[in-house]
Design a protein around this motif. Structure first.
Motif, short mmCIF file in Angstrom:
data_model
loop_
_atom_site.label_atom_id
_atom_site.label_comp_id
_atom_site.label_asym_id
_atom_site.label_seq_id
_atom_site.Cartn_x
_atom_site.Cartn_y
_atom_site.Cartn_z
N UNK A 223 31.85 23.58 51.31
CA UNK A 223 32.52 24.80 50.76
C UNK A 223 31.89 25.15 49.81
N UNK A 224 32.06 26.78 49.85
CA UNK A 224 31.25 27.57 48.90
C UNK A 224 32.48 28.57 48.19
N UNK A 225 32.83 28.20 47.07
CA UNK A 225 34.12 29.37 46.67
C UNK A 225 33.43 30.43 45.59
N UNK A 226 33.58 31.54 46.00
CA UNK A 226 33.38 32.87 45.12
C UNK A 226 34.58 33.61 45.18
N UNK A 227 35.40 33.48 44.28
CA UNK A 227 36.51 34.58 44.19
C UNK A 227 36.22 35.99 44.42
N UNK A 228 37.27 36.80 45.16
CA UNK A 228 36.84 38.19 45.19
C UNK A 228 37.21 38.74 43.90
N UNK A 229 37.96 38.48 43.02
CA UNK A 229 38.38 39.00 41.51
C UNK A 229 38.24 37.97 40.64
N UNK A 230 38.14 38.48 39.34
CA UNK A 230 37.94 37.53 38.26
C UNK A 230 39.52 37.32 37.84
N UNK A 231 39.67 36.39 36.99
CA UNK A 231 41.12 35.97 36.45
C UNK A 231 40.87 35.60 35.05
N UNK A 232 41.78 35.71 34.34
CA UNK A 232 41.93 35.25 32.99
C UNK A 232 41.31 34.08 32.74
N UNK A 233 40.78 34.06 31.61
CA UNK A 233 39.80 32.99 31.27
C UNK A 233 40.98 31.96 30.62
N UNK A 234 40.62 30.50 30.74
CA UNK A 234 41.85 29.63 30.22
C UNK A 234 41.63 29.41 28.72
N UNK A 235 40.65 29.83 28.03
CA UNK A 235 40.12 29.45 26.73
C UNK A 235 40.65 30.83 25.98
N UNK A 236 40.65 31.94 26.78
CA UNK A 236 40.88 33.18 26.09
C UNK A 236 41.40 34.16 27.21
N UNK A 237 42.79 34.41 27.23
CA UNK A 237 43.51 35.04 28.22
C UNK A 237 43.11 36.50 28.03
N UNK A 238 42.71 36.96 27.01
CA UNK A 238 42.30 38.49 26.87
C UNK A 238 41.16 38.83 27.77
N UNK A 239 40.21 37.87 27.99
CA UNK A 239 38.99 37.86 28.56
C UNK A 239 39.07 37.53 30.25
N UNK A 240 38.12 38.08 31.02
CA UNK A 240 38.29 37.62 32.38
C UNK A 240 36.95 36.82 32.78
N UNK A 241 37.35 35.74 33.55
CA UNK A 241 36.61 34.70 33.83
C UNK A 241 36.22 34.53 35.51
N UNK A 242 35.10 34.03 35.87
CA UNK A 242 34.91 33.76 37.33
C UNK A 242 34.65 32.41 37.62
N UNK A 243 35.01 31.54 38.64
CA UNK A 243 34.44 30.15 38.69
C UNK A 243 33.94 30.14 40.09
N UNK A 244 32.59 29.67 40.24
CA UNK A 244 31.83 29.57 41.42
C UNK A 244 31.77 28.13 41.62
N UNK A 245 32.39 27.62 42.82
CA UNK A 245 32.36 26.20 43.04
C UNK A 245 31.58 25.97 44.57
N UNK A 246 30.67 24.90 44.32
CA UNK A 246 29.85 24.59 45.64
C UNK A 246 30.09 22.95 45.89
N UNK A 247 30.46 22.62 47.18
CA UNK A 247 30.84 21.19 47.52
C UNK A 247 30.21 21.03 48.82
#
Length: 161
Positions: free
Chosen positions: A104-128
């Motif tokens: 799998x290769x996961x690239x989200x369509x939109x960013x989400x709130x960062x876990x350590x800073x909810x005011x910022x937006x983050x994206x997580x790319x995963x490759x398995x």
């Protein structure tokens, strides 16, 4: 004395026959494991490149008729990093090798709130990648069990506004 030397003529050949399979298995194991580690580093680089492209480029122009979405640009960066291994990240979230599903290769369509800073937006790319089921090079019989079943890497980055 001659008689004793005559009886030892085949000893070197027998010793070589006993040691050669172990030596060959050791060398092939080192090569297989080294290539797997190289691929793991390639996956790490691919996830980092995909996340970096996603974070810094809201959209990347590819032609005069339109623009490539941020997700598509990230997938293209991942594919550039994995191309030397014959592995491709698809737009639907699959990882393929030779046209067959390999992970799998996961690239989200939109960013989400960062876990350590909810005011910022983050994206997580995963490759398995299912390495044991889809080895990149043929494995010496019996050595496949020492290779990992799955290789996984993920990268989380803060997206520029």
């Amino acid at each position: 004395m001659n008689r004793r030397r005559h009886r030892e003529n085949g000893v070197a050949a027998v010793e070589f026959a006993l040691i050669a399979p172990l030596f060959i298995a050791l060398v092939l194991g080192i090569i297989s494991y080294g290539y797997m580690l190289s691929f793991r580093q390639g996956m790490s680089q691919a996830a980092a490149e995909g996340a970096r492209v996603y974070a810094v480029a809201p959209s990347v122009s590819v032609s005069t008729t339109g623009a490539l979405s941020t997700k598509d640009a990230a997938i293209a960066a991942i594919n550039r990093s994995l191309s030397s291994y014959g592995v491709t990240c698809t737009a639907t979230g699959g990882l393929t090798r030779g046209g067959a599903s390999a992970g799998t290769c996961t690239v989200p369509s939109t960013s989400s709130n960062c876990s350590n800073n909810t005011a910022a937006k983050c994206v997580k790319v995963e490759i398995r990648y299912s390495y044991r089921a889809n080895p990149l090079i043929p494995s010496f019989p019996g050595l496949g069990i020492v290779l990992p079943e799955t290789l996984a890497y993920d990268t989380t980055v803060q997206v520029n506004s």
